[in-house]
Write a protein that holds these residues in place. Structure first.
Motif, PDB file in Angstrom:
ATOM      1  N   LEU A 298       0.906  -1.159   0.054  1.00  0.00           N
ATOM      2  CA  LEU A 298      -0.103   0.135   0.234  1.00  0.00           C
ATOM      3  C   LEU A 298       1.069   1.188  -0.026  1.00  0.00           C
ATOM      4  O   LEU A 298       0.591   2.202  -0.666  1.00  0.00           O
ATOM      5  CB  LEU A 298      -0.862  -0.002   1.264  1.00  0.00           C
ATOM      6  CG  LEU A 298      -1.929  -0.955   1.308  1.00  0.00           C
ATOM      7  CD1 LEU A 298      -2.790  -1.016   2.483  1.00  0.00           C
ATOM      8  CD2 LEU A 298      -2.947  -0.826   0.125  1.00  0.00           C
ATOM      9  N   ALA A 299       1.920   1.325   0.610  1.00  0.00           N
ATOM     10  CA  ALA A 299       2.743   2.602   1.037  1.00  0.00           C
ATOM     11  C   ALA A 299       3.503   2.567  -0.575  1.00  0.00           C
ATOM     12  O   ALA A 299       3.639   3.778  -0.886  1.00  0.00           O
ATOM     13  CB  ALA A 299       3.891   2.283   1.855  1.00  0.00           C
ATOM     14  N   GLU A 300       3.847   1.599  -1.202  1.00  0.00           N
ATOM     15  CA  GLU A 300       4.488   1.633  -2.467  1.00  0.00           C
ATOM     16  C   GLU A 300       3.362   2.432  -3.669  1.00  0.00           C
ATOM     17  O   GLU A 300       3.988   3.156  -4.467  1.00  0.00           O
ATOM     18  CB  GLU A 300       4.765   0.231  -2.921  1.00  0.00           C
ATOM     19  CG  GLU A 300       5.930   0.382  -4.053  1.00  0.00           C
ATOM     20  CD  GLU A 300       6.168  -1.285  -4.467  1.00  0.00           C
ATOM     21  OE1 GLU A 300       6.044  -1.618  -5.554  1.00  0.00           O
ATOM     22  OE2 GLU A 300       6.914  -1.422  -3.594  1.00  0.00           O
ATOM     23  N   ARG A 301       2.324   1.733  -3.590  1.00  0.00           N
ATOM     24  CA  ARG A 301       1.208   2.241  -4.504  1.00  0.00           C
ATOM     25  C   ARG A 301       0.889   3.659  -4.261  1.00  0.00           C
ATOM     26  O   ARG A 301       0.746   4.441  -5.045  1.00  0.00           O
ATOM     27  CB  ARG A 301      -0.042   1.338  -4.295  1.00  0.00           C
ATOM     28  CG  ARG A 301      -0.014   0.163  -4.945  1.00  0.00           C
ATOM     29  CD  ARG A 301      -1.429  -0.451  -4.875  1.00  0.00           C
ATOM     30  NE  ARG A 301      -1.140  -1.878  -5.460  1.00  0.00           N
ATOM     31  CZ  ARG A 301      -2.500  -2.782  -5.406  1.00  0.00           C
ATOM     32  NH1 ARG A 301      -3.464  -2.272  -4.782  1.00  0.00           N
ATOM     33  NH2 ARG A 301      -2.213  -4.097  -5.895  1.00  0.00           N
ATOM     34  N   LEU A 302       0.841   4.247  -2.746  1.00  0.00           N
ATOM     35  CA  LEU A 302       0.415   5.485  -2.739  1.00  0.00           C
ATOM     36  C   LEU A 302       1.652   6.496  -3.008  1.00  0.00           C
ATOM     37  O   LEU A 302       1.507   7.652  -3.305  1.00  0.00           O
ATOM     38  CB  LEU A 302       0.257   5.708  -1.013  1.00  0.00           C
ATOM     39  CG  LEU A 302      -1.143   5.018  -0.676  1.00  0.00           C
ATOM     40  CD1 LEU A 302      -1.246   4.937   0.906  1.00  0.00           C
ATOM     41  CD2 LEU A 302      -2.188   5.726  -1.487  1.00  0.00           C
ATOM     42  N   ALA A 303       2.958   5.962  -2.908  1.00  0.00           N
ATOM     43  CA  ALA A 303       4.126   6.704  -3.252  1.00  0.00           C
ATOM     44  C   ALA A 303       4.109   7.101  -4.757  1.00  0.00           C
ATOM     45  O   ALA A 303       4.544   8.073  -5.595  1.00  0.00           O
ATOM     46  CB  ALA A 303       5.134   6.098  -2.998  1.00  0.00           C
ATOM     47  N   GLU A 304       3.518   6.140  -5.436  1.00  0.00           N
ATOM     48  CA  GLU A 304       3.482   6.321  -7.181  1.00  0.00           C
ATOM     49  C   GLU A 304       2.556   7.302  -7.283  1.00  0.00           C
ATOM     50  O   GLU A 304       2.540   7.818  -8.589  1.00  0.00           O
ATOM     51  CB  GLU A 304       2.928   4.868  -7.598  1.00  0.00           C
ATOM     52  CG  GLU A 304       4.101   4.028  -7.594  1.00  0.00           C
ATOM     53  CD  GLU A 304       3.707   2.395  -8.159  1.00  0.00           C
ATOM     54  OE1 GLU A 304       2.401   2.450  -8.864  1.00  0.00           O
ATOM     55  OE2 GLU A 304       4.596   1.492  -7.925  1.00  0.00           O
ATOM     56  N   VAL A 305       1.493   7.721  -6.558  1.00  0.00           N
ATOM     57  CA  VAL A 305       0.311   8.422  -6.859  1.00  0.00           C
ATOM     58  C   VAL A 305       0.850  10.033  -7.056  1.00  0.00           C
ATOM     59  O   VAL A 305       1.851  10.664  -6.388  1.00  0.00           O
ATOM     60  CB  VAL A 305      -0.789   8.447  -5.943  1.00  0.00           C
ATOM     61  CG1 VAL A 305      -1.901   9.361  -6.382  1.00  0.00           C
ATOM     62  CG2 VAL A 305      -1.344   6.932  -6.139  1.00  0.00           C
TER      63      VAL A 305
END
Length: 84
Positions: free
Chosen positions: A77-84
């Motif tokens: 989740l943290a990785e996905r949110l960093a991509e946004v």
């Protein structure tokens, strides 16, 4: 995929609601109930809204399962949110 019990109340059945988690014996989506919990609705009110198909114990299980999933997948989740 076959029917899988995630707990006493929460199941995933490919024949019910396209395999999304529901409460055993219902077509009530766990995500809908969690949305109500997140909105701050009283658990007794949630149970009444679903005409008793979802008990307080079932809601508690859904919250605990959501917590477990969040803890298990926090890095993703943290990785996905960093991509946004």
């Amino acid at each position: 995929m076959k029917k899988v019990a995630l707990g006493r109340y929460v199941v995933v059945d490919p024949k019910v609601c396209h395999g999304k988690p529901t409460f055993r014996g219902t077509r009530v989506l766990v995500s809908d109930v969690l949305e109500q919990v997140a909105a701050g609705l009283d658990w007794d009110a949630i149970a009444q809204e679903w005409r008793g198909a979802v008990s307080r114990a079932a809601i508690a299980e859904a919250v605990l399962l959501a917590r477990e999933m969040l803890n298990e997948h926090q890095a993703d989740l943290a990785e996905r949110l960093a991509e946004v």
